[in-house]
Design an enzyme around this catalytic site. Structure first.
Site, PDB file in Angstrom:
ATOM      1  CB  CYS A   1      -0.890  -0.022   1.235  1.00 44.08           C
ATOM      2  SG  CYS A   1      -1.757   1.539   1.540  1.00 44.08           S
ATOM      3  CD  GLU A   2      -0.128   5.276  -3.995  1.00 46.51           C
ATOM      4  OE1 GLU A   2      -0.849   6.292  -4.112  1.00 46.51           O
ATOM      5  OE2 GLU A   2       0.494   4.789  -4.948  1.00 46.51           O
ATOM      6  CG  HIS A   3      -2.482   5.508   1.045  1.00 49.84           C
ATOM      7  ND1 HIS A   3      -3.743   4.996   0.804  1.00 49.84           N
ATOM      8  CD2 HIS A   3      -2.216   6.376   0.040  1.00 49.84           C
ATOM      9  CE1 HIS A   3      -4.233   5.547  -0.304  1.00 49.84           C
ATOM     10  NE2 HIS A   3      -3.324   6.376  -0.780  1.00 49.84           N
ATOM     11  CG  HIS A   4      -0.653   3.348   6.076  1.00 45.29           C
ATOM     12  ND1 HIS A   4      -1.873   3.255   5.439  1.00 45.29           N
ATOM     13  CD2 HIS A   4      -0.785   4.334   7.000  1.00 45.29           C
ATOM     14  CE1 HIS A   4      -2.709   4.137   5.945  1.00 45.29           C
ATOM     15  NE2 HIS A   4      -2.081   4.799   6.902  1.00 45.29           N
TER      16      HIS A   4
ATOM     17  CD  GLN B   1      -8.446  -4.272  -3.828  1.00 41.98           C
ATOM     18  OE1 GLN B   1      -8.073  -4.292  -2.660  1.00 41.98           O
ATOM     19  NE2 GLN B   1      -9.514  -4.928  -4.249  1.00 41.98           N
TER      20      GLN B   1
ATOM     21  CG  HIS C   1      -6.136  -3.270   1.659  1.00 36.51           C
ATOM     22  ND1 HIS C   1      -5.437  -2.405   0.851  1.00 36.51           N
ATOM     23  CD2 HIS C   1      -7.047  -3.888   0.869  1.00 36.51           C
ATOM     24  CE1 HIS C   1      -5.913  -2.485  -0.387  1.00 36.51           C
ATOM     25  NE2 HIS C   1      -6.885  -3.381  -0.392  1.00 36.51           N
TER      26      HIS C   1
ATOM     27  CB  CYS D   1      -3.189  -0.052   5.879  1.00 37.09           C
ATOM     28  SG  CYS D   1      -4.390  -0.187   4.547  1.00 37.09           S
TER      29      CYS D   1
END
Length: 260
Positions: free
Chosen positions: A151-154, A192, A220, A222
């Protein structure tokens, strides 16, 4: 006697010079004769071998001085990435010099390089020549292709399964290439929703079918390891192109095959 010796030396030097000149002339003549009937490419190859294998840069002749394989620039970055991980360990209060963590920064750097290796690939490189002419227009479905991504956020993992379907239009794609397309795009920092669109677009680019459908179901970390910590939640996304979007019956057939 001095002048006599000097004169004799001068005569010998002159004779030696004429002999050497004759030898060079004969050698050049032999080279010229031996190159008659050779192509420009073969002559260039001979010149390269004589000069120790050095290439001017304008030839497609293989040279012994050229590296056998290109240097992997991502591997060159490993020490810098490892140094960053070492700094992170310090910042969270750990001791990077203790036994269990001595090699951790480099291991983490190599792992991150592998997790993001998809940036080094393109659709054409993955598909190669695995596109075949086949007079069929029946739906092709490959389902439950496992994948792992970040995941590019976390920067934590999400993983699940991908199902791909397409309607050929005179061309079919090698089945393993569908899995390789999934691998290429999942080995990048992702969300995703974008991953689903990119896989569908790649299949469309590869074989120009009448339609493409992609469904992804994933879990996920996250949402599991942090935040709301819902361990049983799953996310489902889909992307429909061509007749899969425009024709409800085609879309319904694809979705029924995926769920069966």
């Amino acid at each position: 006697h001095f002048y006599k010796r000097l004169k004799t030396k001068s005569i010998n030097t002159s004779m030696t010079s004429r002999v050497m000149s004759h030898v060079h002339s004969a050698s050049a003549s032999e080279n010229s004769d031996s190159e008659e009937g050779l192509s420009d490419q073969e002559i260039l190859g001979n010149n390269l071998r004589v000069s120790g294998g050095k290439d001017s840069g304008y030839s497609d002749i293989d040279s012994s001085t050229k590296p056998s394989q290109p240097v992997n620039k991502r591997e060159e970055l490993l020490p810098a990435v490892a140094a960053s991980y070492r700094n992170i360990l310090k910042q969270i209060g750990e001791d990077p010099t203790r036994e269990g963590l001595l090699d951790t920064p480099m291991r983490a750097a190599k792992a991150m390089t592998y997790f993001t290796k998809g940036y080094q690939e393109t659709v054409s490189q993955v598909v190669k020549n695995a596109v075949f002419n086949e007079e069929t227009d029946e739906m092709v479905v490959v389902k439950d292709i496992e994948f792992f991504s970040l995941c590019e956020h976390h920067l934590v993992p999400f993983m699940g399964k991908v199902s791909i379907g397409y309607l050929p239009r005179g061309k079919v794609l090698g089945l393993s290439k569908l899995a390789r397309i999934v691998e290429m795009f999942s080995r990048r920092l992702q969300v995703q929703e974008r991953l689903t669109r990119e896989i569908a677009g790649a299949v469309w680019e590869a074989v120009s079918p009448s339609g493409v459908g992609v469904v992804i179901e994933a879990c996920h970390m996250c949402m599991v390891m942090r935040g709301v910590q819902k361990i049983n939640s799953k996310t489902v996304t889909s992307s429909m192109l061509g007749v899969f979007r425009d024709d409800p019956k085609t879309r319904a057939e694809f979705l029924s095959l995926v769920k069966s």
